[in-house]
Design a protein around this motif. Structure first.
Motif, PDB file in Angstrom:
ATOM      1  N   CYS A  81       0.675  -1.129   0.400  1.00  0.00           N
ATOM      2  CA  CYS A  81       0.148  -0.022  -0.244  1.00  0.00           C
ATOM      3  C   CYS A  81       0.906   1.386   0.180  1.00  0.00           C
ATOM      4  N   VAL A  90       1.002  -5.052   3.072  1.00  0.00           N
ATOM      5  CA  VAL A  90      -0.069  -6.107   3.867  1.00  0.00           C
ATOM      6  C   VAL A  90      -0.091  -6.390   5.022  1.00  0.00           C
ATOM      7  N   ASN A  93       0.085  -1.368  10.098  1.00  0.00           N
ATOM      8  CA  ASN A  93      -1.011   0.088  10.198  1.00  0.00           C
ATOM      9  C   ASN A  93      -0.166   1.306   9.907  1.00  0.00           C
ATOM     10  N   ASN A 105      -5.298   0.659   8.062  1.00  0.00           N
ATOM     11  CA  ASN A 105      -4.903  -0.680   8.016  1.00  0.00           C
ATOM     12  C   ASN A 105      -4.845  -0.954   6.405  1.00  0.00           C
ATOM     13  N   CYS A 106      -3.228  -1.704   6.165  1.00  0.00           N
ATOM     14  CA  CYS A 106      -2.436  -2.413   4.441  1.00  0.00           C
ATOM     15  C   CYS A 106      -4.104  -3.548   4.728  1.00  0.00           C
ATOM     16  N   GLN A 107      -4.424  -3.470   3.302  1.00  0.00           N
ATOM     17  CA  GLN A 107      -5.158  -4.046   2.745  1.00  0.00           C
ATOM     18  C   GLN A 107      -4.815  -5.244   1.698  1.00  0.00           C
ATOM     19  N   ASN A 109      -5.537  -6.079  -1.280  1.00  0.00           N
ATOM     20  CA  ASN A 109      -6.193  -5.302  -1.903  1.00  0.00           C
ATOM     21  C   ASN A 109      -5.020  -4.441  -2.572  1.00  0.00           C
ATOM     22  N   ARG A 113      -7.352   0.528   4.929  1.00  0.00           N
ATOM     23  CA  ARG A 113      -8.911   0.794   5.703  1.00  0.00           C
ATOM     24  C   ARG A 113      -8.544   1.160   6.594  1.00  0.00           C
TER      25      ARG A 113
END
Length: 134
Positions: A81, A90, A93, A105-107, A109, A113
């Motif tokens: 991210c 991923v 935080n 928080n890095c998701q 995708n 988020r």
């Protein structure tokens, strides 16, 4: 007798045809190489106005994640991210959002988020992140 001779000839011909195709089929199976298509030129990938050859690894548009071109198909090689010109793995935080206090928080995708369970979302008079009051 002639009908019997014709019938026997027909059956013999069918048997010969059946037995002669099996060795040819087995020979074809034995000589065909299942890997024969590996050396075939692969289709390129088109991404962001550029063309990448099969096997190439290149940066995604977020400049953090990497993509691999495989026979005209693109697959993520790694997902990260981007936030404030920095790349995060991923699951990482960070504090961000509109006031800089929202826990993000890095998701998987490649997008951040908000973590809704985080109570420290408000800034106080000293510019510190605190629990929001009423």
């Amino acid at each position: 007798m002639s009908k019997l001779l014709i019938t026997l000839s027909f059956l013999l011909l069918m048997a010969v045809a059946a037995f002669s195709t099996k060795p040819a089929l087995n020979r074809a199976k034995k000589t065909s190489d299942p890997n024969q298509w590996k050396n075939r030129p692969q289709s390129p990938c088109h991404y962001g106005g550029r063309v990448y050859q099969s096997g190439a690894v290149f940066l995604a548009q977020n400049r953090c994640s990497t993509i691999r071109c495989m026979g005209g198909q693109m697959q993520f090689a790694s997902i990260k991210c981007l936030y404030n010109n920095m790349c995060y793995n991923v699951g990482a935080n960070i504090r961000g959002g509109h006031n800089g206090c929202q826990l993000m928080n890095c998701q998987g995708n490649g997008q951040f988020r908000p973590v809704l369970s985080d109570p420290y979302r408000c800034k106080d008079a000293y510019n510190m992140c605190r629990i929001c009051q009423g």
